[in-house]
Design a protein around this motif. Structure first.
Motif, PDB file in Angstrom:
ATOM      1  N   ASN A 136       0.829  -1.206   0.000  1.00 13.86           N
ATOM      2  CA  ASN A 136       0.000   0.000   0.000  1.00 13.86           C
ATOM      3  C   ASN A 136       0.868   1.263   0.000  1.00 13.86           C
ATOM      4  OD1 ASN A 136       0.935  -0.243   2.578  1.00 13.86           O
ATOM      5  ND2 ASN A 136      -1.043  -0.185   3.577  1.00 13.86           N
ATOM      6  N   ALA A 137       1.717   1.353  -1.007  1.00  9.64           N
ATOM      7  CA  ALA A 137       2.633   2.484  -1.190  1.00  9.64           C
ATOM      8  C   ALA A 137       3.508   2.625   0.053  1.00  9.64           C
ATOM      9  CB  ALA A 137       1.881   3.744  -1.535  1.00  9.64           C
ATOM     10  N   CYS A 138       3.648   3.831   0.602  1.00  9.85           N
ATOM     11  CA  CYS A 138       4.543   4.037   1.745  1.00  9.85           C
ATOM     12  C   CYS A 138       3.787   4.184   3.064  1.00  9.85           C
ATOM     13  CB  CYS A 138       5.407   5.273   1.500  1.00  9.85           C
ATOM     14  SG  CYS A 138       6.573   5.051   0.151  1.00  9.85           S
ATOM     15  N   LYS A 139       2.554   3.731   3.100  1.00  7.44           N
ATOM     16  CA  LYS A 139       1.743   3.831   4.321  1.00  7.44           C
ATOM     17  C   LYS A 139       2.359   2.977   5.429  1.00  7.44           C
ATOM     18  CE  LYS A 139      -2.947   3.381   6.021  1.00  7.44           C
ATOM     19  NZ  LYS A 139      -4.313   2.973   5.679  1.00  7.44           N
ATOM     20  N   GLY A 140       2.604   3.609   6.571  1.00  6.19           N
ATOM     21  CA  GLY A 140       3.149   2.895   7.722  1.00  6.19           C
ATOM     22  C   GLY A 140       4.656   2.729   7.724  1.00  6.19           C
ATOM     23  N   ILE A 141       5.343   3.212   6.707  1.00  4.95           N
ATOM     24  CA  ILE A 141       6.804   3.087   6.638  1.00  4.95           C
ATOM     25  C   ILE A 141       7.441   4.280   7.348  1.00  4.95           C
ATOM     26  CG2 ILE A 141       8.803   3.028   5.098  1.00  4.95           C
ATOM     27  CD1 ILE A 141       7.175   0.505   4.933  1.00  4.95           C
TER      28      ILE A 141
END
Length: 152
Positions: A136-141
């Protein structure tokens, strides 16, 4: 009977259109939380930290794309040398059923302070990259670097 068929066709078309055109928040730049210290491990106050992004423009004369790096989201370090570049997102309207999710996130940034060498990550290099298993792309990174600046 014809009206019922028209209503069903319109509902199906609206459903199909909704699959392609809808708002969806996509986080395209990850959160970076870190600390800037000198060679002795002492925190550096008021160092400038800037996210580095890439701008894509089309060359009108030759028709090819040109890429230019620019600084965005500029912050200063606090008393303890800590900084935070919050996650950046955008609203994506057009989607396709075969959209491939972005699974690699890069922490591209630059740290500078007068009297010290400037620290800059290599753009989209492996050492500042994380793979997002949730697709989900950079969500939570979140990146948590500790940067050592050398005195000039």
């Amino acid at each position: 009977m014809k009206k019922l068929g028209d209503i069903i066709i319109i509902c199906v078309l609206i459903f199909l259109l909704g699959m392609f055109i809808r708002p969806e928040k996509v986080i395209y730049e990850p959160k970076i939380t870190g600390q800037v210290v000198d060679q002795n491990g002492n925190p550096i106050q008021n160092a400038t930290v800037a996210r580095v992004e890439e701008n894509e423009t089309k060359n009108k004369e030759y028709g090819h794309y040109e890429y230019e790096q620019f600084k965005s989201q500029i912050v200063k370090t606090d008393l303890n040398g800590n900084f935070e570049l919050s996650a950046r997102s955008k609203i994506d309207w057009i989607h396709t059923p075969i959209d491939l999710p972005i699974v690699y996130c890069y922490a591209n940034f630059e740290v500078s302070k007068k009297g010290y060498e400037t620290y800059k990550t290599k753009y989209n290099a492996e050492e500042n990259c994380k793979f997002n298993e949730n697709l989900n792309a950079c969500k939570g990174i979140v990146f948590k670097p500790k940067i050592k600046l050398k005195k000039l």
